[in-house]
Design a protein around this motif. Structure first.
Motif, PDB file in Angstrom:
ATOM      1  N   TRP B 219      -8.776  19.302   2.883  1.00  0.00           N
ATOM      2  CA  TRP B 219      -7.754  18.409   2.276  1.00  0.00           C
ATOM      3  C   TRP B 219      -8.003  17.004   2.426  1.00  0.00           C
ATOM      4  O   TRP B 219      -8.055  16.285   1.555  1.00  0.00           O
ATOM      5  N   ARG B 222     -10.979  15.695   0.251  1.00  0.00           N
ATOM      6  CA  ARG B 222     -10.745  15.841  -1.247  1.00  0.00           C
ATOM      7  C   ARG B 222      -9.717  14.990  -1.685  1.00  0.00           C
ATOM      8  O   ARG B 222      -9.691  14.276  -2.727  1.00  0.00           O
ATOM      9  N   TYR B 223      -8.345  14.813  -0.970  1.00  0.00           N
ATOM     10  CA  TYR B 223      -7.518  14.444  -1.297  1.00  0.00           C
ATOM     11  C   TYR B 223      -6.875  12.981  -0.497  1.00  0.00           C
ATOM     12  O   TYR B 223      -5.957  12.508  -0.951  1.00  0.00           O
ATOM     13  N   SER B 224      -7.461  12.768   0.646  1.00  0.00           N
ATOM     14  CA  SER B 224      -7.033  11.539   1.338  1.00  0.00           C
ATOM     15  C   SER B 224      -7.712  10.271   1.005  1.00  0.00           C
ATOM     16  O   SER B 224      -9.037  10.320   0.894  1.00  0.00           O
ATOM     17  N   THR B 225      -7.122   9.033   1.048  1.00  0.00           N
ATOM     18  CA  THR B 225      -7.999   7.875   1.174  1.00  0.00           C
ATOM     19  C   THR B 225      -8.911   7.832   2.230  1.00  0.00           C
ATOM     20  O   THR B 225      -9.936   7.121   2.071  1.00  0.00           O
ATOM     21  N   ARG B 228     -11.981   9.733   1.492  1.00  0.00           N
ATOM     22  CA  ARG B 228     -12.701   8.807   0.353  1.00  0.00           C
ATOM     23  C   ARG B 228     -13.381   7.677   0.720  1.00  0.00           C
ATOM     24  O   ARG B 228     -14.523   7.346   0.291  1.00  0.00           O
ATOM     25  N   TRP B 229     -12.692   7.010   1.637  1.00  0.00           N
ATOM     26  CA  TRP B 229     -13.168   5.737   2.119  1.00  0.00           C
ATOM     27  C   TRP B 229     -14.682   6.006   3.113  1.00  0.00           C
ATOM     28  O   TRP B 229     -15.520   5.481   3.015  1.00  0.00           O
ATOM     29  N   ILE B 231     -16.395   8.505   2.725  1.00  0.00           N
ATOM     30  CA  ILE B 231     -17.497   8.959   2.039  1.00  0.00           C
ATOM     31  C   ILE B 231     -18.093   7.810   1.380  1.00  0.00           C
ATOM     32  O   ILE B 231     -19.388   7.566   1.368  1.00  0.00           O
ATOM     33  N   VAL B 303     -22.544  12.056   2.299  1.00  0.00           N
ATOM     34  CA  VAL B 303     -22.440  13.797   2.173  1.00  0.00           C
ATOM     35  C   VAL B 303     -21.834  14.466   3.214  1.00  0.00           C
ATOM     36  O   VAL B 303     -22.069  14.282   4.185  1.00  0.00           O
TER      37      VAL B 303
END
Ligand code: ATP
Ligand code: MG
Lengths: 246, 356
Positions: B219, B222-225, B228-229, B231, B303
């Motif tokens: 989760w 895929r779904y948290s800031t 995302r940050w 990555i 990755v």
């Protein structure tokens, strides 16, 4: 009283003097072309306005208030968006993820929030089609052409409603059709009261959309003229140094 | 208008873009089809991931092993395999986050030993399991924070910082334990050993923890800031910084997350073994890093797969178990772990060459 006023901006990187006392002002709804040879200091000036570098000396005023940017995000909050010359994208993320990087769209229920992928893909897609770019929001930036990357970098500046957009060679790698779209975008920005600083080596672009042209030579501003009062020949001379100053 | 139609029109006018030949309404349709088009389908993108191929390898090895040994497919053996790899899997989830930022954490093995001792001493002194858990996690968080600050703010190489921490954490564990073993865990000993060593619904508790954490990380990525940050930082830290992402703070948090995964694994592991020594976790960093990399984490950063950590850990454990059952001397174990690690990196290279 001007949207942005730069007073005596100087920047040294050790022994290299990238900028020497540059003054520049820009009003809402105005587009200024910033020209100069390679290494003249154009990108450095852009990065100072965008909060990327601190000037060695000099003052930045926005709407007549002196400001000091410590981070790029400070400049963004002050209403300045920038397209970097090297584009500053994350290759391993999708186009949409890059457009929204640092200000992701989220869904919320109570205290919980999560990334709203659907909304980001949709908005990014709209921005790309507005730029008439064949960029797919779900594609990884790694797989993209130079022009598509540029579209991503430009689309980023359209997320908010900035007062000033800095474009550092936004048309360097794109097709004729897309150049026309970027120039049209600059005109639209002007019409809606936004200010644009366009760094470009392409004389026709600058003469097409800009109201003024400023020329940097080895870190010093040697000219700042209305487009109607100058000519491509004169600007070329100023850039190369054939004409000392104007 | 469908995508096919526009493509067909293009085909009928070879050499000419769709732009000149289509009217304004078609523009919208093209833009629409561009927006909704995706490079590859869901399945297509799945078979491009490393965990998928490693999973196939696991199935293949498992299939062969059913013929090699009757003991392999037994419930008992499956139970053991899953429980053994779960500890590494939990640690590898955190390690994958670190590797995603193009970093590395060599101190996780020593940290396991240090957590074992701080946890053991606390519970031995008569404190309850909650206090023991908090002390264990605080130890881990502190070590992670030190690693992170040195790496993010002082710009030191992750390899060097965590190598130093590998030595220091182990040494501190020896000092504060006075080099003694702990096997007395105070009033909550029974519950503590149940959590680490027993099972629910026929599945070891530690495997439940791994499942929950894998789902949690899935989760997060895929779904948290935050995910995302992380990555983004792995992809291009400079660009992330220019986008206003607090890169330094994020890196510190990543090392803390990695350490706390180890802290949690330590908590379960001591309960399982029923004793704590300062030598616990020696060379575990190798297995954890191997599990992450086999599971698809790329040391160049950028990755990460949540499923990669447990799948990588499963493969490492499966190799160990298979060699054992096949009657191959245990001395060969590390050889095969190393071999699969190298094969995994080779596979990743071949796949990325195929992409570009
Ligand atoms: N981070 C840096 N550190 C040291 N020197 C720098 C740095 N950035 C720029 N410079 C130097 O400052 C000078 C101006 O560089 P700048 O990038 O502003 O040029 P430019 O006008 O944008 O050129 P171009 O047309 O090639 O983009 C150059 O001499 C360059 O080497
Ligand atoms: Mg430049």
């Amino acid at each position: 009283m001007g949207l942005l006023n730069l007073n005596g901006i100087t920047k040294s990187f050790g022994a290299i003097h990238a900028l020497n006392g540059v003054d520049l002002s820009i009003d809402p709804g105005e587009a200024v072309g910033l020209m100069g040879d390679n290494g003249a200091g154009k990108s450095t000036l852009m990065k100072i306005i965008a909060g990327n570098f601190k000037p060695t000396s000099g003052e930045i005023r926005i709407e007549d208030k002196s400001v000091e940017f410590h981070k790029p995000i400070d400049a963004r909050y002050a209403g300045i968006e920038i397209v970097y010359q090297d584009l500053a994208l994350c290759d391993n993320l999708t186009a949409a993820a890059n457009v929204f990087l640092g200000r992701e769209a989220k869904k919320r229920i109570g205290p919980f929030s999560w990334l709203d992928h659907g909304a980001m893909y949709k908005r990014a897609g709209e921005l790309f089609s507005e730029l008439k770019s064949e960029t797919r929001p779900r594609d990884l930036v790694r797989q993209m052409s130079g022009g598509q990357r540029q579209a991503v970098a430009i689309a980023r500046t359209r997320l908010s409603d900035p007062k000033l957009v800095l474009m550092d060679e936004p048309t360097a790698a794109i097709s004729v059709r897309q150049v026309a779209e970027v120039l049209a975008l600059i005109k639209r920005l002007k019409d809606t009261g936004h200010a644009v600083i366009l760094v470009s080596h392409r004389m026709p672009d600058v003469f097409d959309v800009c109201d003024r042209v400023a020329v940097l030579r080895r870190g010093t501003k040697v000219a700042d003229k209305h487009i109607k009062e100058t000519s491509p020949e004169e600007v070329t001379g100023l850039i190369t140094g054939a004409i000392e100053a104007a | 208008m469908t995508e096919e139609l526009t493509d067909q029109k293009q085909r009928r006018h070879p050499g000419r873009g769709p732009v000149d030949t289509l009217n304004e309404m078609d523009h919208a349709a093209i833009d629409d089809s561009i927006t909704s088009r995706q490079e590859v389908s869901g399945f297509g993108s799945m078979i491009r991931t490393q965990p998928f191929w490693v999973f196939l390898a696991i199935l293949a090895i498992g299939f062969v092993m059913t013929f090699v040994s009757d003991a392999f497919m037994t419930e008992r053996n499956m139970f053991n395999i899953t429980r053994n790899f779960a500890f590494f899997g939990i640690m590898a989830l955190g390690m994958s986050a670190v590797i995603c930022t193009a970093g590395i954490d060599l101190s996780v093995g020593s940290l396991l030993g240090l957590c074992a001792i701080t946890l053991g001493l606390t519970m031995q002194a008569g404190w309850g399991i909650e206090v023991g858990f908090v002390v264990c996690m605080l130890t881990a968080a502190a070590v992670g924070a030190i690693n992170g600050v040195l790496i993010a703010y002082l710009k030191m190489a992750p390899f060097v910082v965590t190598l130093g921490m590998l030595a220091m954490a182990r040494s501190i564990a020896m000092v504060i334990s006075n080099n003694k073993m702990i096997y007395e865990f105070g009033p909550d000993m029974e519950l503590f050993e149940w959590i680490g060593g027993e099972s629910m619904l026929g599945v070891p508790n530690v495997v439940w923890v791994l499942i929950l954490m894998t789902a949690g990380f899935w989760w997060v990525w895929r779904y948290s800031t935050w995910g995302r940050w992380v990555i983004a930082i792995g992809g291009n830290a400079q660009a992330a910084k220019l986008s206003g992402i607090p890169v330094e703070r994020m890196i510190v948090s990543v090392y803390m997350v990695c350490s706390m995964c180890t802290g949690l694994a330590a908590f379960m592991f001591i309960g399982y073994t029923g004793s704590a020594t300062n030598g616990m976790g020696v060379t575990y960093e190798l297995n954890v890093i191997a599990a992450s990399v086999i599971g698809g984490a790329n040391l160049m950063g950028g990755v990460v797969y949540a499923l990669g950590a447990p799948i990588g850990a499963a493969l490492v454990e499966l190799i160990r178990n298979s060699l054992l059952l096949a009657g191959i001397p245990a001395l060969w174990q590390q050889f095969f772990v190393g071999l699969f690690l190298i094969l995994a990196v080779l596979l990743e290279q071949i796949r990325s060459r195929g992409r570009s």
